[in-house]
Motif scaffolding. Sequence first.
Motif, mmCIF file in Angstrom:
data_model
loop_
_atom_site.group_PDB
_atom_site.id
_atom_site.type_symbol
_atom_site.label_atom_id
_atom_site.label_comp_id
_atom_site.label_asym_id
_atom_site.label_seq_id
_atom_site.Cartn_x
_atom_site.Cartn_y
_atom_site.Cartn_z
ATOM 1 N N LYS A 168 0.794 -1.073 -0.128
ATOM 2 C CA LYS A 168 -0.095 -0.154 0.006
ATOM 3 C C LYS A 168 0.943 1.324 0.016
ATOM 4 C CE LYS A 168 -3.531 2.431 2.472
ATOM 5 N NZ LYS A 168 -4.452 2.414 3.912
ATOM 6 N N GLU A 171 2.194 1.855 -3.401
ATOM 7 C CA GLU A 171 0.833 2.321 -4.283
ATOM 8 C C GLU A 171 0.503 3.821 -4.068
ATOM 9 O OE1 GLU A 171 -1.366 -2.160 -4.753
ATOM 10 O OE2 GLU A 171 -1.770 -0.820 -3.128
ATOM 11 N N GLU A 172 0.663 4.264 -2.722
ATOM 12 C CA GLU A 172 0.251 5.514 -2.261
ATOM 13 C C GLU A 172 1.316 6.486 -3.036
ATOM 14 O OE1 GLU A 172 0.156 5.785 1.638
ATOM 15 O OE2 GLU A 172 -1.808 4.966 1.788
ATOM 16 N N ALA A 174 3.075 5.798 -5.823
ATOM 17 C CA ALA A 174 2.943 5.903 -7.281
ATOM 18 C C ALA A 174 1.596 6.692 -7.789
ATOM 19 C CB ALA A 174 2.586 4.331 -7.593
ATOM 20 N N THR A 175 0.578 6.776 -6.986
ATOM 21 C CA THR A 175 -0.291 7.401 -7.186
ATOM 22 C C THR A 175 0.040 9.058 -7.321
ATOM 23 O OG1 THR A 175 -1.906 6.141 -6.182
ATOM 24 C CG2 THR A 175 -2.676 8.422 -6.348
ATOM 25 N N ILE A 176 1.093 9.377 -6.547
ATOM 26 C CA ILE A 176 1.493 10.671 -6.795
ATOM 27 C C ILE A 176 1.967 10.917 -8.090
ATOM 28 C CG2 ILE A 176 2.869 12.626 -5.807
ATOM 29 C CD1 ILE A 176 2.854 11.226 -3.033
ATOM 30 N N GLN A 178 1.689 8.804 -10.745
ATOM 31 C CA GLN A 178 1.196 8.118 -12.209
ATOM 32 C C GLN A 178 2.155 7.224 -12.480
ATOM 33 O OE1 GLN A 178 1.213 11.990 -12.664
ATOM 34 N NE2 GLN A 178 -0.252 11.754 -10.984
ATOM 35 N N ILE A 180 3.202 2.957 -12.364
ATOM 36 C CA ILE A 180 2.398 1.900 -12.560
ATOM 37 C C ILE A 180 2.963 0.667 -11.480
ATOM 38 C CG2 ILE A 180 1.799 -0.247 -13.982
ATOM 39 C CD1 ILE A 180 2.271 1.907 -16.431
ATOM 40 N N VAL A 181 1.947 0.130 -10.668
ATOM 41 C CA VAL A 181 2.572 -0.923 -9.651
ATOM 42 C C VAL A 181 1.728 -2.178 -9.978
ATOM 43 C CG1 VAL A 181 2.255 -1.462 -7.190
ATOM 44 C CG2 VAL A 181 2.789 0.859 -7.703
ATOM 45 N N LEU A 214 7.130 -1.166 -9.056
ATOM 46 C CA LEU A 214 6.759 -0.285 -9.783
ATOM 47 C C LEU A 214 7.749 0.467 -10.903
ATOM 48 C CD1 LEU A 214 6.282 3.253 -7.593
ATOM 49 C CD2 LEU A 214 7.884 3.171 -9.509
ATOM 50 N N TRP A 216 8.118 3.621 -13.740
ATOM 51 C CA TRP A 216 8.163 5.134 -13.949
ATOM 52 C C TRP A 216 9.096 5.625 -15.017
ATOM 53 C CZ3 TRP A 216 11.138 9.295 -13.356
ATOM 54 C CH2 TRP A 216 10.531 10.329 -13.375
ATOM 55 N N TYR A 264 11.168 7.870 -4.841
ATOM 56 C CA TYR A 264 10.430 9.070 -4.696
ATOM 57 C C TYR A 264 11.249 10.094 -4.971
ATOM 58 C CZ TYR A 264 8.184 12.858 -2.254
ATOM 59 O OH TYR A 264 7.601 14.026 -1.893
#
Length: 464
Positions: A168, A171-172, A174-176, A178, A180-181, A214, A216, A264
């Motif tokens: 999780k 994923e959090e 990754a959401t920031i 965009q 892919i997880v 992940l 990116w 990050y």
Amino acid sequence: MRLFKSLLAVDKGQPAQEITPVTSDEFETLLAKNNADFALAAQLAHFSGQAGESLLLPANDKQPAQILVGVSEENSIWDLAKLASLLSEGSYRLRSGNVEKLAFGWLLAQHYFDRYRSDHPARASRILLVDSDQSAIDDIVAQAEATALVRDLVDTPACDCGPAELQKAVEEIATIFQAIVTTTHGKELDSNYPMVAAVGRAAAPHRAPRLIELQWGRPEHPRIAIVGKGVCFDSGGLDIKPSSSMLLMKKDMGGAAHALALSYLIMAMKLPVRLHLVIPAVENAVSGDAMRPGDILTSRKGTTVEIGNTDAEGRLVLADALTKASEPNPELIIDFATLTGAARVALGTDLPALFANDDELAHQLAESGNKVQDPLWRLPLWSDYLTLLKSSIADINNAGSGGMAGAITAALFLQEFVGDSLKWAHFDTFAWQATAKAGRPKGGAAYGLRAAWHMLKSRYIQNG
């Protein structure tokens, strides 16, 4: 995230109290130039210009109120940390000094892990105004946020940070950005990452093992892989640890925390790379289905591994993860792991051991660590010690014989699963601050993170 964005800003002449850094030599010069009242104020405050000391000078006819703070000659990243924790809420102007170093400690001194405190104390926000451009400030803030991310993840107890919670967290982030997880678990994990599955199979169903990835970045950018050991709790397995050794094992996912934090930074600062983050997330538990000493596992690579010790599980999950990370043929792989006590015996808690199969890469990392005051020490991949990992019935044993060179034999084991000709660096880090210091509370800590980030910036922004 975005914990520190409001605490560091470009100095545009906003109202603020002045902070003047001085070394002990500079303070002696100030003493000679000022009157007896200045000397008395310094004496009463026990101020001599030593790093971390501070002195409030009230306003007079000649100058406004200001704060003197003692700093080291080279400006340590922690020189402002104690002051930042003492000041009341408000805005402060840094008049001189190395902004990139001093501001980092200022921010981290205002980070607290109080998730489990019922008496949440009020936190003052101290804003630092600096003579710098916004891009440099964004970088400092991102480094502080990444460091705080490591601390928070490592400090979270295993009951609230198992494999699912680690997924999780990825994923959090990754959401920031965009990103892919994808997560592999269950029968697919058994088939594709058999050593990850074997280490984690004794855990309760809600703490089942998984491999988290992940992705990116743009396809035309150079591909790099970041791998982190995500053992969310390590009992030692059937070779169970004594209670004293198990007490800190919530931090055994510290490598994954570092890997996520570095990812990050890469995404937040838009480094021109194609990022592949790989985290094997498991709990090394004890049950009737636990992996046994003497078992033979077949890795993702196809290499067979004899289990000499179930408490040498981190290298097993990393082996499958490194194999996966190698398959797209990245130009660089970096892994972080709280891997061996032997590295701590050799180098202590604050200095991560670095292993690298490329001398130039090792030099860049060491040089970067020195520049950003995030030191590390290279240990050799001494190939003669591969004999200590021999097995009479499998390709390799996961535990070195003889009880010596434990950090080296662990790194040599990992190297067997890194793709041929790929550049690779391995950080054996402690991920824990053993003694509280200014800006560094006892608990989760990031070692090697900023060294790796500085190396990547130098490598890819220069070439990007």
